[in-house]
Motif scaffolding. Structure first.
Motif, PDB file in Angstrom:
ATOM      1  N   ALA A  72       0.869  -1.171   0.000  1.00 39.71           N
ATOM      2  CA  ALA A  72       0.000   0.000   0.000  1.00 39.71           C
ATOM      3  C   ALA A  72       0.908   1.223   0.000  1.00 39.71           C
ATOM      4  CB  ALA A  72      -0.897  -0.006   1.235  1.00 39.71           C
ATOM      5  N   PHE A  73       0.457   2.305  -0.607  1.00 41.79           N
ATOM      6  CA  PHE A  73       1.333   3.472  -0.699  1.00 41.79           C
ATOM      7  C   PHE A  73       0.511   4.750  -0.765  1.00 41.79           C
ATOM      8  CE2 PHE A  73       0.115   2.679  -5.038  1.00 41.79           C
ATOM      9  CZ  PHE A  73       0.080   3.929  -5.641  1.00 41.79           C
ATOM     10  N   TYR A  74       1.174   5.848  -0.498  1.00 39.80           N
ATOM     11  CA  TYR A  74       0.614   7.171  -0.777  1.00 39.80           C
ATOM     12  C   TYR A  74       1.764   8.083  -1.182  1.00 39.80           C
ATOM     13  CZ  TYR A  74       2.125   8.382   4.015  1.00 39.80           C
ATOM     14  OH  TYR A  74       2.850   8.595   5.158  1.00 39.80           O
ATOM     15  N   PRO A  75       1.501   9.083  -2.010  1.00 39.89           N
ATOM     16  CA  PRO A  75       2.576   9.958  -2.492  1.00 39.89           C
ATOM     17  C   PRO A  75       3.138  10.826  -1.373  1.00 39.89           C
ATOM     18  CG  PRO A  75       0.605  10.126  -3.856  1.00 39.89           C
ATOM     19  CD  PRO A  75       0.214   9.403  -2.622  1.00 39.89           C
ATOM     20  N   LEU A  76       4.329  11.332  -1.589  1.00 39.87           N
ATOM     21  CA  LEU A  76       4.931  12.271  -0.653  1.00 39.87           C
ATOM     22  C   LEU A  76       4.226  13.622  -0.744  1.00 39.87           C
ATOM     23  CD1 LEU A  76       8.717  11.483  -1.274  1.00 39.87           C
ATOM     24  CD2 LEU A  76       7.271  10.666   0.609  1.00 39.87           C
ATOM     25  N   ARG A  77       4.356  14.399   0.311  1.00 40.74           N
ATOM     26  CA  ARG A  77       3.779  15.742   0.287  1.00 40.74           C
ATOM     27  C   ARG A  77       4.454  16.582  -0.791  1.00 40.74           C
ATOM     28  NH1 ARG A  77       2.817  17.912   6.472  1.00 40.74           N
ATOM     29  NH2 ARG A  77       1.286  16.331   7.091  1.00 40.74           N
ATOM     30  N   PHE A  78       3.681  17.484  -1.353  1.00 42.60           N
ATOM     31  CA  PHE A  78       4.222  18.325  -2.409  1.00 42.60           C
ATOM     32  C   PHE A  78       3.496  19.667  -2.407  1.00 42.60           C
ATOM     33  CE2 PHE A  78       0.566  16.165  -4.061  1.00 42.60           C
ATOM     34  CZ  PHE A  78      -0.049  17.063  -4.917  1.00 42.60           C
ATOM     35  N   LYS A  79       4.097  20.629  -3.042  1.00 43.12           N
ATOM     36  CA  LYS A  79       3.495  21.955  -3.153  1.00 43.12           C
ATOM     37  C   LYS A  79       2.434  21.930  -4.248  1.00 43.12           C
ATOM     38  CE  LYS A  79       4.611  26.853  -3.805  1.00 43.12           C
ATOM     39  NZ  LYS A  79       5.693  27.830  -4.073  1.00 43.12           N
ATOM     40  N   HIS A  80       1.232  22.351  -3.897  1.00 37.21           N
ATOM     41  CA  HIS A  80       0.130  22.344  -4.859  1.00 37.21           C
ATOM     42  C   HIS A  80       0.173  23.624  -5.695  1.00 37.21           C
ATOM     43  CE1 HIS A  80      -2.406  19.479  -2.108  1.00 37.21           C
ATOM     44  NE2 HIS A  80      -1.216  19.009  -2.414  1.00 37.21           N
ATOM     45  N   ILE A  81       0.455  23.469  -6.961  1.00 36.90           N
ATOM     46  CA  ILE A  81       0.468  24.612  -7.883  1.00 36.90           C
ATOM     47  C   ILE A  81      -0.691  24.421  -8.859  1.00 36.90           C
ATOM     48  CG2 ILE A  81       1.773  25.855  -9.640  1.00 36.90           C
ATOM     49  CD1 ILE A  81       4.324  24.922  -8.266  1.00 36.90           C
ATOM     50  N   TYR A  82      -1.642  25.346  -8.805  1.00 31.62           N
ATOM     51  CA  TYR A  82      -2.856  25.208  -9.601  1.00 31.62           C
ATOM     52  C   TYR A  82      -2.776  26.048 -10.875  1.00 31.62           C
ATOM     53  CZ  TYR A  82      -4.989  23.026  -5.494  1.00 31.62           C
ATOM     54  OH  TYR A  82      -5.271  22.198  -4.442  1.00 31.62           O
ATOM     55  N   VAL A  83      -3.477  25.570 -11.891  1.00 34.60           N
ATOM     56  CA  VAL A  83      -3.633  26.317 -13.140  1.00 34.60           C
ATOM     57  C   VAL A  83      -5.128  26.459 -13.411  1.00 34.60           C
ATOM     58  CG1 VAL A  83      -1.420  25.630 -14.115  1.00 34.60           C
ATOM     59  CG2 VAL A  83      -3.412  24.165 -14.447  1.00 34.60           C
ATOM     60  N   GLU A  84      -5.483  27.225 -14.443  1.00 37.46           N
ATOM     61  CA  GLU A  84      -6.881  27.593 -14.637  1.00 37.46           C
ATOM     62  C   GLU A  84      -7.703  26.560 -15.393  1.00 37.46           C
ATOM     63  OE1 GLU A  84      -7.112  31.407 -16.406  1.00 37.46           O
ATOM     64  OE2 GLU A  84      -6.248  32.467 -14.688  1.00 37.46           O
ATOM     65  N   SER A  85      -7.094  25.741 -16.220  1.00 37.86           N
ATOM     66  CA  SER A  85      -7.891  24.831 -17.041  1.00 37.86           C
ATOM     67  C   SER A  85      -7.198  23.488 -17.181  1.00 37.86           C
ATOM     68  CB  SER A  85      -8.125  25.437 -18.425  1.00 37.86           C
ATOM     69  OG  SER A  85      -6.921  25.456 -19.165  1.00 37.86           O
ATOM     70  N   ASN A  86      -7.948  22.528 -17.757  1.00 37.99           N
ATOM     71  CA  ASN A  86      -7.391  21.187 -17.942  1.00 37.99           C
ATOM     72  C   ASN A  86      -6.439  21.110 -19.129  1.00 37.99           C
ATOM     73  OD1 ASN A  86      -9.223  21.484 -19.971  1.00 37.99           O
ATOM     74  ND2 ASN A  86     -10.461  19.689 -19.454  1.00 37.99           N
ATOM     75  N   ARG A  87      -6.281  22.194 -19.853  1.00 35.37           N
ATOM     76  CA  ARG A  87      -5.319  22.184 -20.955  1.00 35.37           C
ATOM     77  C   ARG A  87      -3.898  22.021 -20.431  1.00 35.37           C
ATOM     78  NH1 ARG A  87      -7.384  27.080 -24.984  1.00 35.37           N
ATOM     79  NH2 ARG A  87      -9.429  26.161 -25.489  1.00 35.37           N
ATOM     80  N   SER A  88      -3.619  22.684 -19.345  1.00 31.05           N
ATOM     81  CA  SER A  88      -2.275  22.609 -18.769  1.00 31.05           C
ATOM     82  C   SER A  88      -2.283  21.997 -17.376  1.00 31.05           C
ATOM     83  CB  SER A  88      -1.651  24.012 -18.697  1.00 31.05           C
ATOM     84  OG  SER A  88      -2.502  24.904 -17.996  1.00 31.05           O
TER      85      SER A  88
END
Length: 545
Positions: A72-88
């Motif tokens: 079983a696993f989970y990802p490491l913590r990371f900085k959440h950087i958001y963008v405006e659309s699903n294109r990027s």
């Protein structure tokens, strides 16, 4: 505390002090975990294992070299950087939304700036377990979640075998699974559970046919919810098309922090807050003014027969078993909420007409997180909910599905939230809900939209019943209880054998079998063991290999 129920049935406000003596060998078995609550649960047999031990069933750990899953696993913590659309970006789900009946993404994570993005992605039939806060919420990933990134606050169990994933989900959502997970959690303030703790969770290794039967029920339930959510999306799209309303995000100006809106004194409507006169709400009102049919308010007797603001009832009597489920405003939206409180029936008989839920009632959150909308499915009927969700009962000639579709739309949401007041905890009262605008197209249009919602609500109910069927069967097998006959077994339409007459025109049974088997997809046939006819008793669990 005064109550009409026996004192023994009341939930204790304080947990009694429990103690015991541990041997070094006891600590060794639990990898030297120095956690009194965990060790006491094992010693006193209230960690969900006692019934498992007494069942005589073969058990396997959830994870590990000899477990159902290797790891079983989970990802490491990371900085959440958001963008405006699903294109990027990639749609991102928080752990709180994962277990919702209709999960909503919190934004789009940047593809370019998110490290190890692949480890965040959900794959079909992942078993997902919340690992902090409310420990033990379990979700089976279906198509609706595939392609989305998921918070690092969720543990992943990954397998391509849908039946195993469904079976594991059923067990972890049973009382035996949840009790083991809650006892495995650590920390006094915010409970946590780690992947290594899952190695200590024991699961019955049922015969393959039984595992497959339970697993398929759980998988079908997930697919039914996906279909329900698709119908709700279709209803929302149809609402905009039939009412000729563009989506607000395409016409409303962006609400930046520095934006200002000019209004006339005649437009104040008794409200001086800038949030009430926000640009999105004004754009919504402008579009409604352009409609060719009537626009009224939700409080109109043609729309609702009642908008029920629940009185805050302070004296609550809880029971540990039985009772009436009391959902918080958050739990109303969850698939299978954990730690649901239960009200004593005798102590709250007078409250039930007000607080009890009914099928197809609309519940809208009125405090804290404002404007979340839910239509109550049949399985929640007769349950209760807290005062933080106001109930909307549709008028006799109003399709409740249409009322839900409007309140849950982008127009309904912005018109609800603009009414909120309060500097710390936001609130909306009954009169404010009553003043919300709603279009009144002809009845055929309302039914066309609303019936999609009602059908979705029926699918949600069927999904719940599938899951409860699987979980109940599993718990009965563990407790060595007889399995309750299904509805088909109890059907009054079954013809007694003595009343069946010979029909010479009937097709032979082998032809009937061929016709039925031809309808089964090849991928389903591939799941059938090639030696089933030779080892039928083994697969039924009637004898060892």
């Amino acid at each position: 505390m005064s109550s009409s129920v026996p004192e023994d049935d009341l939930e204790q406000l304080e947990s009694p002090i429990r103690h015991d003596v541990l041997k070094l060998s006891d600590l060794s078995k639990s990898t030297f975990r120095l956690d009194a609550e965990f060790q006491i649960a094992i010693k006193l047999g209230d960690n969900g294992l006692q019934n498992l031990e007494n069942s005589g069933l073969v058990k396997k750990p959830l994870c590990g070299s000899n477990g159902f899953y290797r790891e079983a696993f989970y990802p490491l913590r990371f900085k959440h950087i958001y963008v405006e659309s699903n294109r990027s970006g990639i749609p991102f789900l928080l752990s709180s939304e994962l277990f919702s009946l209709r999960p909503e993404t919190s934004g789009y994570l940047s593809r370019r700036n998110t490290p190890d993005l692949e480890s965040l992605m959900i794959q079909k039939w992942d078993v997902l377990i919340s690992r902090c806060g409310t420990v033990g919420n379990v979700c089976l990933a279906t198509d609706n979640l595939v392609g989305k990134a998921l918070s690092e606050q969720v543990i992943r169990l990954r397998s391509s075998d849908a039946n195993i994933a469904g079976y594991i989900t059923a067990f972890l959502r049973s009382r035996y699974g949840r009790l083991q997970m809650s006892n495995a959690a650590y920390s006094s303030a915010i409970p946590y559970i780690e992947p290594k703790h899952l190695e200590q969770i024991l699961i019955p290794d049922l015969p393959p046919i039984r595992r497959i039967a339970l697993g398929r029920l759980m998988c079908e339930a997930g697919e039914l919810r996906d279909e329900a959510n698709q119908l709700l999306d279709e209803a929302d799209q149809l609402l905009h098309e039939r009412l000729n309303l563009p989506y607000l995000k395409s016409i409303a100006p962006r609400e930046d922090a520095s934006m200002s809106t000019k209004i006339k004194a005649s437009q104040l409507m008794g409200r001086l807050e800038a949030s009430f006169h926000n640009s999105v709400a004004i754009a919504a009102e402008t579009q409604l003014d352009k409609l060719s049919f009537e626009v009224t308010t939700v409080g109109d007797s043609r729309v609702t027969q009642e908008i029920r603001a629940i009185t805050k009832f302070r004296k609550r009597t809880y029971v540990e078993k039985g009772g009436i489920p009391l959902l918080s405003s958050k739990q109303i939206f969850q698939i299978d909420p954990v730690s649901v409180k239960r009200l004593a029936k005798g102590a709250h008989t007078k409250d039930l007409p007000e607080i009890q839920l009914e099928e197809n009632t609309i519940a809208v959150t009125r405090s804290g997180t404002i404007g979340r909308v839910q239509i109550i499915p049949a399985y929640m009927a007769k349950w209760t909910a807290s005062e933080h969700a106001t109930r909307f009962i549709a008028a006799k000639d109003m399709n409740p599905g249409y009322l839900y579709a409007w309140l849950a739309s982008d127009y309904g949401y912005c018109l609800i939230t603009r009414n909120s007041y309060g500097s710390v905890i936001l609130e909306v009262d009954k009169d404010m809900f009553s003043s919300i605008l709603i279009p009144l197209p002809k009845k055929s249009i309302r039914n066309e939209i609303g019936n999609l919602v009602l059908r979705a609500n029926q699918l949600r109910d069927q999904a719940w019943r599938n899951e409860q069927d699987a979980i109940t069967r599993l718990e009965n097998w563990i407790a060595n209880k007889p399995t309750v006959p299904t509805q088909d077994d109890l059907s009054p339409n079954k013809i007694p054998l003595k009343d069946i007459t010979y029909d010479p025109s009937a097709i032979p049974i082998w032809q009937l079998a061929a016709q039925i088997s031809a309808k089964v997809p090849d991928e389903e046939w591939a799941k059938v063991p090639s030696d089933l006819s030779q080892r039928f008793d083994y697969y039924q669990g009637l004898k060892d290999d």
